[in-house]
Design a protein around this motif. Structure first.
Motif, PDB file in Angstrom:
ATOM      1  N   GLY A 128       0.804  -1.222   0.000  1.00 21.75           N
ATOM      2  CA  GLY A 128       0.000   0.000   0.000  1.00 21.75           C
ATOM      3  C   GLY A 128       0.832   1.264   0.000  1.00 21.75           C
ATOM      4  O   GLY A 128       2.031   1.256   0.299  1.00 21.75           O
ATOM      5  N   THR A 129       0.163   2.350  -0.361  1.00 22.66           N
ATOM      6  CA  THR A 129       0.739   3.687  -0.259  1.00 22.66           C
ATOM      7  C   THR A 129       0.475   4.187   1.145  1.00 22.66           C
ATOM      8  O   THR A 129      -0.655   4.091   1.630  1.00 22.66           O
ATOM      9  N   VAL A 130       1.496   4.721   1.803  1.00 25.32           N
ATOM     10  CA  VAL A 130       1.290   5.144   3.193  1.00 25.32           C
ATOM     11  C   VAL A 130       1.616   6.608   3.453  1.00 25.32           C
ATOM     12  O   VAL A 130       1.300   7.130   4.523  1.00 25.32           O
ATOM     13  N   CYS A 131       2.269   7.293   2.526  1.00 24.71           N
ATOM     14  CA  CYS A 131       2.590   8.706   2.739  1.00 24.71           C
ATOM     15  C   CYS A 131       2.814   9.377   1.380  1.00 24.71           C
ATOM     16  O   CYS A 131       3.359   8.761   0.469  1.00 24.71           O
ATOM     17  N   SER A 132       2.367  10.646   1.283  1.00 20.22           N
ATOM     18  CA  SER A 132       2.522  11.378   0.007  1.00 20.22           C
ATOM     19  C   SER A 132       3.875  12.072  -0.089  1.00 20.22           C
ATOM     20  O   SER A 132       4.500  12.084  -1.146  1.00 20.22           O
ATOM     21  N   SER A 133       4.283  12.690   1.027  1.00 19.08           N
ATOM     22  CA  SER A 133       5.531  13.448   1.004  1.00 19.08           C
ATOM     23  C   SER A 133       6.284  13.244   2.330  1.00 19.08           C
ATOM     24  O   SER A 133       5.823  13.729   3.356  1.00 19.08           O
ATOM     25  N   PRO A 134       7.359  12.496   2.338  1.00 22.03           N
ATOM     26  CA  PRO A 134       7.950  11.812   1.190  1.00 22.03           C
ATOM     27  C   PRO A 134       7.043  10.676   0.705  1.00 22.03           C
ATOM     28  O   PRO A 134       6.276  10.129   1.505  1.00 22.03           O
ATOM     29  N   ALA A 135       7.164  10.354  -0.571  1.00 20.06           N
ATOM     30  CA  ALA A 135       6.373   9.243  -1.114  1.00 20.06           C
ATOM     31  C   ALA A 135       6.849   7.958  -0.450  1.00 20.06           C
ATOM     32  O   ALA A 135       8.033   7.614  -0.530  1.00 20.06           O
TER      33      ALA A 135
END
Ligand SMILES: Cc1cc2nc3c(=O)[nH]c(=O)nc-3n(C[C@H](O)[C@H](O)[C@H](O)COP(=O)(O)O)c2cc1C
Length: 201
Positions: free
Chosen positions: A38-45
């Motif tokens: 899964g994706t867990v953070c936008s910035s940092p990616a």
């Protein structure tokens, strides 16, 4: 409405089933199929993958601290399934599935050239959870197949024939039913001039 209540279990579907490539120095690269990703953070990616200790890939991930997430298309589904039921201890999955190593820019592990999106990742933390360890990683770079770039420079990911995994089955994504923020968007011709938020969660 009649409902059944079940004991705790994983029922968060659909999810991506991704092909994670990794490589120990001096060894052949390996591929493990991972649905607990899964994706867990936008910035940092940042992304996460959860992997059982029993997997051959687990030790490669621990040793090297890096991996590539390769998105799965309809054409790659058979290979993704194979990489999820055979171990790199016994077979060379790149060779058996006729896949091509794609050199990465930021890390040593190669991606899979046949996948439209290759996400190079560096592991930041390993969190033991129980059956699986969660590998929390920062995205080091992303390669996309340029045949999905249109004349306006937009990446048409929907043309790639991506596949989702739901309760033991693979599905090609179907008809578009909306886009980010469409529920509140003004009708054409009545734009507010406000900058649109990015669809990044
Ligand atoms: C659709 C699918 C999803 C899977 N998801 C995971 C997962 O999230 N984590 C995991 O440890 N194994 C998962 N597996 C199982 C591994 O991919 C499988 O055990 C594989 O053979 C391990 O390869 P290796 O021994 O070469 O590392 C999944 C398998 C399939 C078919």
């Amino acid at each position: 409405m009649a409902k059944e209540y079940w004991r705790p279990g994983n029922m968060l579907y659909p999810v991506p089933a991704v092909m994670v490539s990794c490589q120990s120095p001096g060894e052949k690269p390996n591929i493990i199929t991972v649905a607990w990703a899964g994706t867990v953070c936008s910035s940092p990616a940042m992304v996460s993958i959860s992997v059982r200790k029993e997997r051959h890939s687990y030790h490669i991930l621990k040793e090297t601290g890096e991996f590539v997430i390769n998105l799965v298309t309809k054409e790659l589904t058979r290979a993704a399934d194979y990489c999820g039921v055979r171990s790199g201890r016994d077979v060379d999955k790149f060779r058996e599935m006729h896949l091509t190593e794609l050199p990465s820019r930021e890390i040593a592990a190669p991606g899979i050239a046949e996948s439209p999106v290759n996400i190079e990742c560096r592991i930041k933390e390993v969190i033991p959870l129980g059956s699986h360890d969660l590998f929390l990683a920062e995205v080091a770079g992303v390669t996309v197949e340029d045949r999905y770039m249109d004349e306006n420079g937009k990446f048409r990911l929907s043309d790639a024939g991506l596949v989702a995994y739901s309760h033991g089955e693979y599905y090609e994504l179907g008809e578009k039913v909306g886009s980010f923020g469409y529920s509140v968007r003004k009708k054409p011709g009545r734009t507010s001039g406000k900058k649109r938020r990015q669809p990044d969660g």
